[in-house]
Design a protein around this motif. Structure first.
Motif, short mmCIF file in Angstrom:
data_model
loop_
_atom_site.label_atom_id
_atom_site.label_comp_id
_atom_site.label_asym_id
_atom_site.label_seq_id
_atom_site.Cartn_x
_atom_site.Cartn_y
_atom_site.Cartn_z
N THR A 95 -0.02 -154.82 -44.11
CA THR A 95 -0.29 -153.87 -45.22
C THR A 95 0.69 -152.65 -45.01
N GLY A 96 1.05 -152.13 -43.87
CA GLY A 96 2.28 -151.29 -43.75
C GLY A 96 3.44 -151.47 -44.29
N LEU A 97 3.84 -152.85 -44.07
CA LEU A 97 5.10 -153.09 -44.43
C LEU A 97 5.20 -153.37 -46.12
N HIS A 98 4.01 -154.07 -46.59
CA HIS A 98 4.03 -154.17 -47.94
C HIS A 98 3.91 -152.93 -48.71
N VAL A 99 3.24 -151.90 -48.20
CA VAL A 99 3.42 -150.67 -48.78
C VAL A 99 4.71 -150.07 -48.77
N MET A 100 5.24 -150.15 -47.71
CA MET A 100 6.53 -149.42 -47.56
C MET A 100 7.54 -149.96 -48.61
N ILE A 101 7.31 -151.32 -48.68
CA ILE A 101 8.27 -151.84 -49.83
C ILE A 101 8.19 -151.41 -51.14
N ILE A 102 6.83 -151.18 -51.53
CA ILE A 102 6.68 -150.49 -53.04
C ILE A 102 7.14 -148.88 -52.69
N MET A 103 6.91 -148.30 -51.41
CA MET A 103 7.14 -147.03 -51.69
C MET A 103 8.73 -146.74 -51.60
N PHE A 104 9.51 -147.64 -51.07
CA PHE A 104 10.93 -147.67 -51.17
C PHE A 104 11.43 -147.64 -52.53
N LEU A 105 10.76 -148.65 -53.19
CA LEU A 105 11.27 -148.93 -54.59
C LEU A 105 10.97 -147.58 -55.58
N CYS A 106 9.66 -147.15 -55.31
CA CYS A 106 9.71 -145.83 -56.02
C CYS A 106 10.42 -144.64 -55.70
N VAL A 107 10.79 -144.58 -54.66
CA VAL A 107 11.47 -143.36 -54.15
C VAL A 107 12.80 -143.72 -54.79
N ALA A 108 13.34 -145.12 -54.89
CA ALA A 108 14.65 -145.48 -55.51
C ALA A 108 14.61 -145.17 -57.01
N LEU A 150 16.52 -150.94 -48.37
CA LEU A 150 15.64 -150.98 -47.42
C LEU A 150 14.41 -151.85 -47.98
N ALA A 151 14.06 -151.82 -49.28
CA ALA A 151 13.04 -152.48 -49.67
C ALA A 151 13.21 -154.06 -49.79
N VAL A 152 14.53 -154.35 -50.03
CA VAL A 152 14.93 -155.73 -50.01
C VAL A 152 14.97 -156.32 -48.62
N THR A 153 15.42 -155.59 -47.91
CA THR A 153 15.35 -156.04 -46.35
C THR A 153 14.11 -156.24 -45.86
N SER A 154 13.20 -155.24 -46.08
CA SER A 154 11.90 -155.28 -45.73
C SER A 154 11.04 -156.22 -46.34
N ALA A 158 9.35 -159.35 -44.10
CA ALA A 158 8.04 -159.85 -44.40
C ALA A 158 7.90 -161.46 -44.78
N VAL A 159 8.75 -161.84 -45.37
CA VAL A 159 8.75 -163.39 -45.64
C VAL A 159 9.35 -164.16 -44.55
N LYS A 160 10.15 -163.76 -43.91
CA LYS A 160 10.66 -164.63 -42.85
C LYS A 160 10.16 -164.55 -41.70
N LEU A 161 9.70 -163.06 -41.26
CA LEU A 161 9.06 -162.90 -39.87
C LEU A 161 7.79 -162.72 -39.62
N HIS A 163 5.81 -164.07 -42.10
CA HIS A 163 5.31 -165.56 -42.83
C HIS A 163 4.34 -165.04 -44.03
N LEU A 164 4.75 -164.25 -44.90
CA LEU A 164 4.30 -163.63 -46.12
C LEU A 164 3.82 -164.91 -47.16
N THR A 165 4.53 -165.88 -47.33
CA THR A 165 4.16 -166.79 -48.09
C THR A 165 2.96 -167.88 -47.50
N GLU A 166 2.85 -168.11 -46.38
CA GLU A 166 1.96 -168.92 -45.81
C GLU A 166 0.59 -168.07 -45.72
N ARG A 167 0.72 -166.73 -45.32
CA ARG A 167 -0.56 -165.89 -45.65
C ARG A 167 -1.04 -165.84 -46.78
N ILE A 168 -0.24 -165.70 -47.85
CA ILE A 168 -0.79 -165.73 -49.41
C ILE A 168 -1.33 -167.04 -49.54
N ALA A 169 -0.70 -168.04 -49.38
CA ALA A 169 -1.04 -169.64 -49.68
C ALA A 169 -2.34 -169.83 -48.96
#
Length: 232
Positions: A95-108, A150-154, A158-161, A163-169
């Protein structure tokens, strides 16, 4: 008033900042940051599926920051479904990482608009305060591009470290278990990369605007009047 060369560069920089703003907004609202192929592991193991038969158990998945969809292939044909990240699925993710991605993009987005305003200001006039001049425009472009990075890196983390895709699937899959066969970063992800690149280009343009272009002066020849000219 700024020179014509400087006006042109800052006008171009303001346009690039506005385009970056549009790109981030489009990327956030589009549900295709990632696509992939998912294997219904449980179904394939039940029938001991071999390589030619595995096609019947390979589905697809796509998702963005807020929503997505998948095609489940468990031997009985494809079943399409759509899902939203908020409010339920985000509890199963990081949750924290996903929300951070959105927040980074909003600030950008905010800093992209500020950069747009500063570039327009510098194209119209020469500000009295240094922070309102090229130094300020550089600062806001650097911050906007930095938060996109920062958003792209995060998201990659989330995907590689995590396993975001597997969790969603496997969200709310009580019977079947899915494994990820393939993952691809899609257009929206690369749009964000393009946005960060745009701000890097702006930094280059602002740096070039500080170069003093020599003005071409036309030299007029003086008229020499001698005593002989006065006599005649």
């Amino acid at each position: 008033m700024p020179g014509c060369f400087k006006k042109t560069l800052f006008a171009l920089a303001s346009l690039i900042s506005f385009v970056s703003f549009i790109l981030i907004v489009v990327a956030m609202g589009t549900p295709k940051w990632m696509t992939g192929k998912i294997l219904c592991k449980t179904g394939a193991d039940l029938v001991n599926a071999t390589d030619p038969e595995l096609v019947k158990f390979i589905g697809e998945i796509y998702y963005g920051l807020f929503r997505g969809g998948k095609i489940r292939q468990c031997g009985l044909g494809g079943r399409r479904s759509k899902f939203t990240i908020f409010p339920h699925m985000v509890k199963k993710l990081n949750t924290g990482l996903h929300v951070m991605i959105i927040m980074f993009l909003c600030v950008a987005i905010f800093f992209s608009l500020v950069s747009f305003g500063f570039c327009i200001l510098n194209a119209i006039k020469v500000p009295y305060r240094a922070i309102n001049g090229p130094a300020g425009a550089c600062l806001w472009n650097f911050l906007a591009g930095g938060f996109v990075v920062l958003a792209v890196t995060s998201f990659m983390a989330a995907v590689k470290l995590h396993h975001l895709t597997e969790r969603i699937a496997n969200f709310r899959e009580n019977v079947f278990r899915f494994v990820i066969l393939e993952e691809r970063f899609e257009d929206c992800f690369w749009i964000c990369v393009a946005s960060a690149t745009a701000h890097a280009v702006n930094l280059l343009l602002i740096a070039i605007s500080g170069i003093h272009v020599p003005k071409i002066k036309t030299k007029t020849e003086g008229v020499n009047v001698t005593a002989e000219d006065i006599m005649y």
